[in-house]
Scaffold this active site. Structure first.
Site, mmCIF file in Angstrom:
data_model
loop_
_atom_site.group_PDB
_atom_site.id
_atom_site.type_symbol
_atom_site.label_atom_id
_atom_site.label_comp_id
_atom_site.label_asym_id
_atom_site.label_seq_id
_atom_site.Cartn_x
_atom_site.Cartn_y
_atom_site.Cartn_z
ATOM 1 C CG ASN A 1 -1.734 1.159 1.570
ATOM 2 O OD1 ASN A 1 -1.802 2.012 0.535
ATOM 3 N ND2 ASN A 1 -2.431 1.419 2.346
ATOM 4 C CD1 TRP A 2 3.378 0.830 -2.932
ATOM 5 C CD2 TRP A 2 3.662 1.855 -4.936
ATOM 6 N NE1 TRP A 2 4.009 0.101 -3.539
ATOM 7 C CE2 TRP A 2 4.173 0.606 -4.933
ATOM 8 C CE3 TRP A 2 3.544 2.827 -6.051
ATOM 9 C CZ2 TRP A 2 4.539 0.386 -6.231
ATOM 10 C CZ3 TRP A 2 4.082 2.186 -7.145
ATOM 11 C CH2 TRP A 2 4.468 1.138 -7.311
ATOM 12 C CE LYS A 3 -0.205 3.231 4.627
ATOM 13 N NZ LYS A 3 -0.414 3.295 6.214
ATOM 14 C CG HIS B 1 -6.121 1.743 4.884
ATOM 15 N ND1 HIS B 1 -5.435 2.613 5.921
ATOM 16 C CD2 HIS B 1 -4.849 0.880 4.812
ATOM 17 C CE1 HIS B 1 -4.214 2.571 6.356
ATOM 18 N NE2 HIS B 1 -4.029 1.368 5.803
ATOM 19 C CD GLU C 1 -3.090 5.664 6.783
ATOM 20 O OE1 GLU C 1 -3.005 5.577 5.432
ATOM 21 O OE2 GLU C 1 -2.034 4.958 7.310
ATOM 22 C CD GLU D 1 -3.767 -2.672 7.104
ATOM 23 O OE1 GLU D 1 -2.368 -2.681 6.784
ATOM 24 O OE2 GLU D 1 -4.427 -1.527 6.906
ATOM 25 N N GLY E 1 1.963 2.340 10.792
ATOM 26 C CA GLY E 1 3.038 3.467 10.613
ATOM 27 C C GLY E 1 3.674 3.722 12.061
ATOM 28 C CB SER F 1 4.903 -1.659 12.207
ATOM 29 O OG SER F 1 4.342 -0.294 12.468
ATOM 30 N N GLY G 1 2.832 -1.209 4.300
ATOM 31 C CA GLY G 1 2.780 0.338 3.974
ATOM 32 C C GLY G 1 4.139 0.815 3.575
ATOM 33 N N GLY G 2 4.667 1.260 4.941
ATOM 34 C CA GLY G 2 6.146 1.919 4.733
ATOM 35 C C GLY G 2 7.109 0.995 3.912
HETATM 36 P P1 PGA Z 1 2.461 0.307 7.723
HETATM 37 O O1 PGA Z 1 1.261 0.501 6.950
HETATM 38 O O2 PGA Z 1 3.243 -0.973 7.300
HETATM 39 O O3 PGA Z 1 3.582 1.529 7.306
HETATM 40 O O4 PGA Z 1 2.245 0.297 9.294
HETATM 41 C C1 PGA Z 1 0.447 -0.549 6.723
HETATM 42 C C2 PGA Z 1 -0.844 -0.223 6.217
HETATM 43 O O5 PGA Z 1 -1.274 1.024 6.368
HETATM 44 O O6 PGA Z 1 -1.428 -0.711 4.959
#
Ligand code: PGA
Length: 258
Positions: free
Chosen positions: A10-12, A99, A101, A171, A177, A217, A238-239
């Protein structure tokens, strides 16, 4: 039963077009070298780059491209929004729905998410439906209730046949994050609970074939122990998905177990 395994990036709201293309190219090259088809890779780039990334990975049959969101109405006067049908028309096969967010910063409700899930299915997009509790909910010991409610209100309106097409992603919000990963025991406990709730709703056969990814994470050093859990079928990253070597090393951790 052997469930389908996934590593999803997930590149956000990150990367430029060129950075995204470079990332996709590096991932594709590694897939060609590895020739391993047991684990599917899903990439979720930002909207403007979707068509280019689809073209970039089109020769790889183990990489699919998904969108990070779509609107909950089919079409119309919603300036700035993107529909499920538009995504289908440019070769997108998967979509992130729910998600945290989106829930937290854009106020998306379970009712809207249920509409999105329905539209995704109608437009042949595979939903990767995200669920997860906040730290406060876990501390108050209501995390199981939160997850059950998110499933009930967000996705359980689907028929058995359509639910069978869905991928779930657990998640925990407190792990996204933050560098704070759920322990393997916490992940396994929640994944087993999710599978049980799905079994109550749709039966054990569907529950046992449903892939449930872990996200929050996840990185090259904790991936192997998370993926070794019985009910964890891969990761939503994500990251670490923004660095080709990290993402590929997380994928290798899954391949070693698949
Ligand atoms: P993260 O994000 O690996 O940076 O914690 C995961 C996600 O939000 O899908």
């Amino acid at each position: 039963m052997k469930r389908k395994k996934y590593i999803a990036g997930n590149w956000k709201m990150n990367t430029t077009l060129q950075e995204g293309l470079d990332l996709a190219k590096a991932i594709k090259q590694d897939h060609q070298a590895g020739k391993s088809l047991h684990v599917s890779t899903l990439l979720f780039p930002p909207f403007p780059f979707l068509a280019d990334i689809v073209r970039e990975v089109s020769t790889s049959n183990s990489i699919a491209v998904g969108a990070q969101n779509c609107h909950h109405e089919a079409k119309g006067a919603f300036t700035g929004e993107v529909s499920a049908a538009m995504l289908n028309s440019i070769g997108i096969s998967h979509i992130l729905i729910g998600h945290s967010e989106r829930r937290q910063y854009f106020g998306e409700t379970n009712k809207q998410l249920a509409q999105k899930v329905q539209l995704a299915i109608e437009n042949k997009l595979t939903p990767v439906f995200c669920i997860g509790e906040t730290l406060l909910e876990r501390e108050n010991n209501i995390h199981f209730n939160t997850i059950e409610k998110q499933l009930q209100e967000g996705i359980f309106a689907l028929s058995k046949e359509n639910f069978n097409k869905v991928i779930l992603a657990y998640e925990p919000v407190w792990a996204i994050g933050t560098g704070k990963t759920a322990s393997s025991d916490q992940a396994q406990e929640m994944h087993a609970f999710i599978r049980k709730i799905v079994a109550n709703q749709y039966g054990t056969e569907i529950a046992n074939s449903c892939s449930i990814l872990y996200g929050g994470s996840c990185n090259p050093s904790n991936a192997a122990s998370l993926f070794a859990c019985l009910d964890v079928d891969g990761g939503l990253i994500g990251g670490a998905s923004l660095v080709a070597n990290d993402f590929l090393s997380i994928r290798r951790a899954m391949l070693a177990l698949a």
